[in-house]
Scaffold this active site. Structure first.
Site: not given
Ligand code: CO
Ligand code: ZN
Length: 365
Positions: A68, A182, A212-213, A235, A327
């Site tokens: 992603h 990410d 995606e998130e 990922d 994150h």
């Protein structure tokens, strides 16, 4: 070394690009540019996924590679009379990460306006308030403006997208740090692998997926339209090889090679990697001398979970790049893990033949 310098440059360009969920234009531009010339065809679908196609030598097996391109971020939620800007989260933030960051707000004209995330000064907080995490809804962005009008004149309004302002740099050895590893590290791996594909039997569809998130959205529609026989999602995964995490809590280790996800998520939300595909990945890694780890992630999942449930079902595996501090603006990973992930994709895809598929998975009805 030359090869990983090229990979580092690509990763730096990808991670520094703006691209929160739903507003992926800048990073999409970088990806399309990279893939032109390496693919038989490149296109962008209606949700904004980039899809690149490379024809195989025969057999017609359709293999989908996914990573992603979106990153977590914010929307402007409210602008007060003094020109302070309040945020609404896009994706999963841990609130204490946000205070003290420098951010970029994408304006209507496409330019970026810089700001800092502040809060009420600690000196003015009561003792019990100082001991608590300041929640996101009490944080605000200060762009140096003095009124709402001044902010709005810049082309900033409710809904303007916001990301973190963070340069990607090298740490010691082959470690790198920045925002949006990410999953731009996954995007870098699939691009790198796509460029070195050569002589594989299967047709390969690379998908750099959006959103995606916020619920695995881009991959869902891309997999539906491409109707693959096999899915390989790349990922990042939690590397809790850090102080405070017990060995028995370990998911994956940075520098230990790609982590083959055996299972992730909880109950109905996750993916159990197809065991035949998992075995093929392990064999491919062993035969090519690629280090790997097996991992189980108790929470969270990847695009692999939705690819697997496309139409009549798609045997799918997730290959994960071990990453610390996911994150956050200081995600850390190892370039060699990204490189090995790319190599594993190529080696595994070489082994995805029609003959293997009919023997191990069964033919399509
Ligand atoms: Co994420
Ligand atoms: Zn991710």
């Amino acid at each position: 070394m030359a090869r990983s310098d090229g990979l580092y440059d690509l990763l730096k360009r990808l991670t520094e690009a703006f691209g929160i969920s739903g507003y992926e234009d800048e990073v999409r531009g970088v990806i399309v540019e990279e893939l032109r010339g390496a693919a038989d065809k490149v296109w962008v679908d209606r949700l904004g996924n980039v899809i690149a196609y490379k024809k195989g030598s025969g057999g017609g097996l359709r293999v989908l590679w996914d990573a992603h391109m979106d990153e977590i971020g914010f929307f402007v939620r409210y602008i007060d009379d003094k020109g302070f800007i309040y945020l609404s989260p896009v994706g999963g933030w841990w609130d204490p990460i946000v205070l003290g960051q420098r951010v970029r707000i994408l304006t209507d004209s496409g330019s970026l306006v810089y700001g800092v995330v502040g809060s009420k000064p600690p000196h003015l907080l009561k003792q019990e308030e100082r001991e608590k995490v300041v929640p996101l809804d009490r944080l605000f962005v200060d762009i140096g403006a003095s009124s709402r009008e001044e902010v709005e004149k810049l082309g900033i309004h409710v809904g303007s997208p916001v990301d973190l302002d963070r340069e990607t740099i090298r740490l010691q050895g082959d470690r790198v740090t920045g925002k949006a590893m990410d999953d731009r590290a996954g995007v870098a791996a699939i691009i790198e692998a796509f460029k070195s594909l050569d002589g594989q039997e299967a047709d390969v569809y690379l998908v750099a997926a959006v959103q995606e998130e916020v619920g695995l959205k881009g991959a869902r529609v891309a997999a539906y339209s491409l109707s693959p026989d096999i899915g390989l999602a790349v990922d990042v995964t939690t590397a809790n090889d850090v102080p405070g995490a017990e060995p028995k809590e370990q998911v994956a280790r940075v520098g230990g090679g790609p982590a083959l996800t055996v299972a992730d998520g909880r109950a109905s939300s996750g993916l159990i990697t197809h065991p035949k595909l998992l075995r093929l990945l392990e064999a491919a890694a062993r035969e090519a001398g690629i280090p790997y780890q097996l991992s189980i992630l108790p929470g969270g999942t990847t695009d692999g979970a939705v690819i697997a449930l496309t139409r009549e079902g798609v045997p799918t595996a997730t290959i994960s790049i071990p990453t610390r501090y996911i994150h956050s603006p200081v995600e850390v990973l190892s370039l060699s893990d990204v490189e090995y992930t790319a190599r594993l994709l190529v080696e595994a895809t070489k082994r995805l033949t029609r003959e293997w598929y009919e023997r191990e998975i069964g033919s399509r009805h």
